[in-house]
Design a protein around this motif. Structure first.
Motif, PDB file in Angstrom:
ATOM      1  N   ASP A 134     -45.212  62.203 -80.587  1.00 29.51           N
ATOM      2  CA  ASP A 134     -45.727  61.185 -81.497  1.00 29.51           C
ATOM      3  C   ASP A 134     -45.864  59.883 -80.703  1.00 29.51           C
ATOM      4  N   MET A 135     -46.392  58.883 -81.351  1.00 31.85           N
ATOM      5  CA  MET A 135     -46.692  57.634 -80.632  1.00 31.85           C
ATOM      6  C   MET A 135     -45.429  56.968 -80.091  1.00 31.85           C
ATOM      7  N   ASP A 136     -44.303  57.144 -80.784  1.00 34.42           N
ATOM      8  CA  ASP A 136     -43.075  56.505 -80.298  1.00 34.42           C
ATOM      9  C   ASP A 136     -42.635  57.106 -78.964  1.00 34.42           C
ATOM     10  N   ARG A 137     -42.727  58.413 -78.879  1.00 34.79           N
ATOM     11  CA  ARG A 137     -42.334  59.039 -77.603  1.00 34.79           C
ATOM     12  C   ARG A 137     -43.287  58.663 -76.477  1.00 34.79           C
ATOM     13  N   LEU A 138     -44.570  58.616 -76.802  1.00 36.42           N
ATOM     14  CA  LEU A 138     -45.535  58.235 -75.772  1.00 36.42           C
ATOM     15  C   LEU A 138     -45.357  56.767 -75.374  1.00 36.42           C
ATOM     16  N   SER A 139     -45.054  55.916 -76.373  1.00 34.60           N
ATOM     17  CA  SER A 139     -44.808  54.499 -76.057  1.00 34.60           C
ATOM     18  C   SER A 139     -43.594  54.361 -75.144  1.00 34.60           C
ATOM     19  N   ALA A 140     -42.570  55.183 -75.390  1.00 36.79           N
ATOM     20  CA  ALA A 140     -41.379  55.131 -74.531  1.00 36.79           C
ATOM     21  C   ALA A 140     -41.764  55.479 -73.091  1.00 36.79           C
ATOM     22  N   CYS A 141     -42.665  56.431 -72.931  1.00 40.66           N
ATOM     23  CA  CYS A 141     -43.118  56.783 -71.575  1.00 40.66           C
ATOM     24  C   CYS A 141     -43.950  55.651 -70.967  1.00 40.66           C
ATOM     25  N   ALA A 142     -44.779  55.012 -71.792  1.00 42.20           N
ATOM     26  CA  ALA A 142     -45.571  53.878 -71.290  1.00 42.20           C
ATOM     27  C   ALA A 142     -44.626  52.805 -70.751  1.00 42.20           C
ATOM     28  N   ARG A 156     -41.499  53.351 -69.705  1.00 42.73           N
ATOM     29  CA  ARG A 156     -40.840  53.883 -68.509  1.00 42.73           C
ATOM     30  C   ARG A 156     -41.696  53.670 -67.261  1.00 42.73           C
ATOM     31  N   TYR A 157     -43.006  53.939 -67.393  1.00 37.69           N
ATOM     32  CA  TYR A 157     -43.879  53.888 -66.220  1.00 37.69           C
ATOM     33  C   TYR A 157     -44.546  52.528 -66.020  1.00 37.69           C
ATOM     34  N   GLY A 158     -44.345  51.621 -66.985  1.00 35.44           N
ATOM     35  CA  GLY A 158     -44.933  50.293 -66.840  1.00 35.44           C
ATOM     36  C   GLY A 158     -46.445  50.281 -66.934  1.00 35.44           C
ATOM     37  N   VAL A 159     -46.992  51.208 -67.722  1.00 33.91           N
ATOM     38  CA  VAL A 159     -48.455  51.278 -67.868  1.00 33.91           C
ATOM     39  C   VAL A 159     -48.823  51.154 -69.349  1.00 33.91           C
ATOM     40  N   SER A 160     -50.112  51.094 -69.618  1.00 33.74           N
ATOM     41  CA  SER A 160     -50.559  50.970 -71.006  1.00 33.74           C
ATOM     42  C   SER A 160     -50.395  52.298 -71.743  1.00 33.74           C
ATOM     43  N   LEU A 161     -50.385  52.210 -73.066  1.00 33.07           N
ATOM     44  CA  LEU A 161     -50.265  53.420 -73.888  1.00 33.07           C
ATOM     45  C   LEU A 161     -51.433  54.372 -73.613  1.00 33.07           C
ATOM     46  N   ILE A 162     -52.615  53.820 -73.460  1.00 33.97           N
ATOM     47  CA  ILE A 162     -53.787  54.667 -73.200  1.00 33.97           C
ATOM     48  C   ILE A 162     -53.619  55.426 -71.883  1.00 33.97           C
ATOM     49  N   ALA A 163     -53.161  54.739 -70.862  1.00 35.39           N
ATOM     50  CA  ALA A 163     -53.003  55.399 -69.560  1.00 35.39           C
ATOM     51  C   ALA A 163     -51.992  56.548 -69.661  1.00 35.39           C
ATOM     52  N   VAL A 164     -50.937  56.321 -70.437  1.00 34.80           N
ATOM     53  CA  VAL A 164     -49.896  57.345 -70.539  1.00 34.80           C
ATOM     54  C   VAL A 164     -50.382  58.550 -71.379  1.00 34.80           C
ATOM     55  N   ILE A 165     -51.137  58.269 -72.426  1.00 36.11           N
ATOM     56  CA  ILE A 165     -51.675  59.384 -73.232  1.00 36.11           C
ATOM     57  C   ILE A 165     -52.670  60.191 -72.388  1.00 36.11           C
ATOM     58  N   ARG A 166     -53.509  59.481 -71.662  1.00 40.01           N
ATOM     59  CA  ARG A 166     -54.502  60.149 -70.815  1.00 40.01           C
ATOM     60  C   ARG A 166     -53.815  61.083 -69.804  1.00 40.01           C
ATOM     61  N   ARG A 167     -52.693  60.606 -69.271  1.00 42.14           N
ATOM     62  CA  ARG A 167     -51.951  61.403 -68.279  1.00 42.14           C
ATOM     63  C   ARG A 167     -51.279  62.609 -68.949  1.00 42.14           C
ATOM     64  N   TRP A 168     -50.672  62.389 -70.134  1.00 47.55           N
ATOM     65  CA  TRP A 168     -50.031  63.495 -70.856  1.00 47.55           C
ATOM     66  C   TRP A 168     -51.051  64.596 -71.159  1.00 47.55           C
ATOM     67  N   LEU A 169     -52.269  64.163 -71.522  1.00 47.65           N
ATOM     68  CA  LEU A 169     -53.304  65.151 -71.852  1.00 47.65           C
ATOM     69  C   LEU A 169     -53.661  66.030 -70.653  1.00 47.65           C
ATOM     70  N   GLU A 170     -53.361  65.575 -69.455  1.00 41.82           N
ATOM     71  CA  GLU A 170     -53.702  66.367 -68.273  1.00 41.82           C
ATOM     72  C   GLU A 170     -52.762  67.549 -68.078  1.00 41.82           C
ATOM     73  N   TYR A 171     -51.556  67.489 -68.647  1.00 37.32           N
ATOM     74  CA  TYR A 171     -50.658  68.622 -68.393  1.00 37.32           C
ATOM     75  C   TYR A 171     -50.162  69.324 -69.651  1.00 37.32           C
ATOM     76  N   THR A 172     -50.359  68.713 -70.823  1.00 36.95           N
ATOM     77  CA  THR A 172     -49.825  69.345 -72.028  1.00 36.95           C
ATOM     78  C   THR A 172     -50.493  70.698 -72.298  1.00 36.95           C
TER      79      THR A 172
END
Ligand SMILES: [Zn+2]
Length: 306
Positions: free
Chosen positions: A160-168, A170-186
């Motif tokens: 959900d968005m909260d977990r993805l925001s936590a990753c954003a 963690r990595y110091g990047v935008s939410l969009i960048a982190v979602i885009r990256r998650w989509l590459e391996y999910t």
């Protein structure tokens, strides 16, 4: 150590060094420090000596050679950018240009906000597009290594968005960048939709979604309107619901597909980030799926940098 040839290999080699020095719980990456240290130890005659914000109207960032008589390179980012995540990604992108392209672009590289065509001062448009993509790939691999990301969110897990925001975070990047990256391996069927004023600006689907034709083609096509019954079209008062997801019936986003949609406004509130989760489905043997959309990098820059 031999010099890596691809953006992925460069980022992986640097990640391995950082893991050895700092341990694996070492995020976010301090790009400025890493760029200076790595370049000094690997290319002592040609290091990055300067990383700073500067007045760069029309540019997101740039890699410039030192003035005549001095050695080395400088990485600059546009000092009007307010988003720390975007600054971080820009620095990593320019560091990628340094590692991969400085020898073929001795005059330096300027990176535009709205299109990638500014690119290198020395090369043609196709080369520039390739270089921009390589720098983005390097940045994503350096800032969000898959091994660590998979430990944060298992490929089989839903989000959900909260977990993805936590990753954003963690990595110091935008939410969009982190979602885009998650989509590459999910392994989930999931689609990111970025919209503004009722239309899809761009979209990116995970591979399992692409294989089942759950894609929106936005490049070189007529604009696609967002469905009137979607969350993206109806920003809700109930923030919690839109962050954890709302179940939408078939035919809202896709024919014959129920969708769980999460939607949040962008950092600057000028567009809506929707994440669509579709039900797991057995892969259809022999189904070709849709190719990855090439315009993504350019479009992501438009929406991610404002
Ligand atoms: Zn660039």
């Amino acid at each position: 150590m031999s010099e890596p040839k691809t953006p992925q290999a460069w980022a992986n080699q640097i990640s391995a060094i950082l893991n050895a020095v700092l341990g694996t719980d070492r995020f976010p990456v301090d790009v400025s420090d890493v760029a200076k240290e790595i370049s000094r130890s690997r290319f002592a005659d040609d290091p990055i000596t300067l990383v700073k914000g500067a007045d760069l109207p029309g540019f997101e960032g740039a890699l410039y050679p030192a003035p005549p008589g001095k050695k080395g390179w400088g990485i600059l980012y546009n000092n009007t950018i307010r988003s720390p995540g975007r600054i971080c990604f820009t620095l990593a992108h320019e560091f990628g240009h340094y590692l991969l392209h400085r020898r073929t672009s001795p005059q330096g590289i300027q990176c535009g906000q709205e299109n990638v065509a500014l690119g290198s001062l020395d090369s043609d448009r196709e080369t520039q597009k390739r270089m921009e993509k390589e720098a983005d790939t390097f940045a994503a691999y350096l800032l969000m290594p898959f091994d660590d990301f998979r430990r944060q969110i298992n490929p089989r897990e839903t989000v959900d968005m909260d977990r993805l925001s936590a990753c954003a975070e963690r990595y110091g990047v935008s939410l969009i960048a982190v979602i885009r990256r998650w989509l590459e391996y999910t392994e989930k069927r999931a689609v990111l939709v970025v919209s503004r004023e009722g239309f899809i600006l761009w979209s990116y689907s995970s591979e399992p979604a692409r294989k089942t034709k759950a894609v929106f083609r936005t490049y070189g096509c007529d604009p696609i309107e967002i469905p009137p019954a979607s969350l993206a079209a109806n920003p809700s008062d109930s923030l919690t619901d839109t962050r954890t997801g709302v179940d939408l019936p078939i035919n809202v986003w896709f024919a014959e597909e129920e969708v769980k949609e999460m939607a949040v406004p962008s950092e600057q509130y000028d567009f809506v980030i929707s994440l669509l989760l579709l039900k797991d489905r057995d892969r259809h043997p022999g189904l070709e799926g849709e190719p990855e959309e090439d315009a993504y990098d350019c479009l992501m820059k438009i929406t991610d940098s404002r």
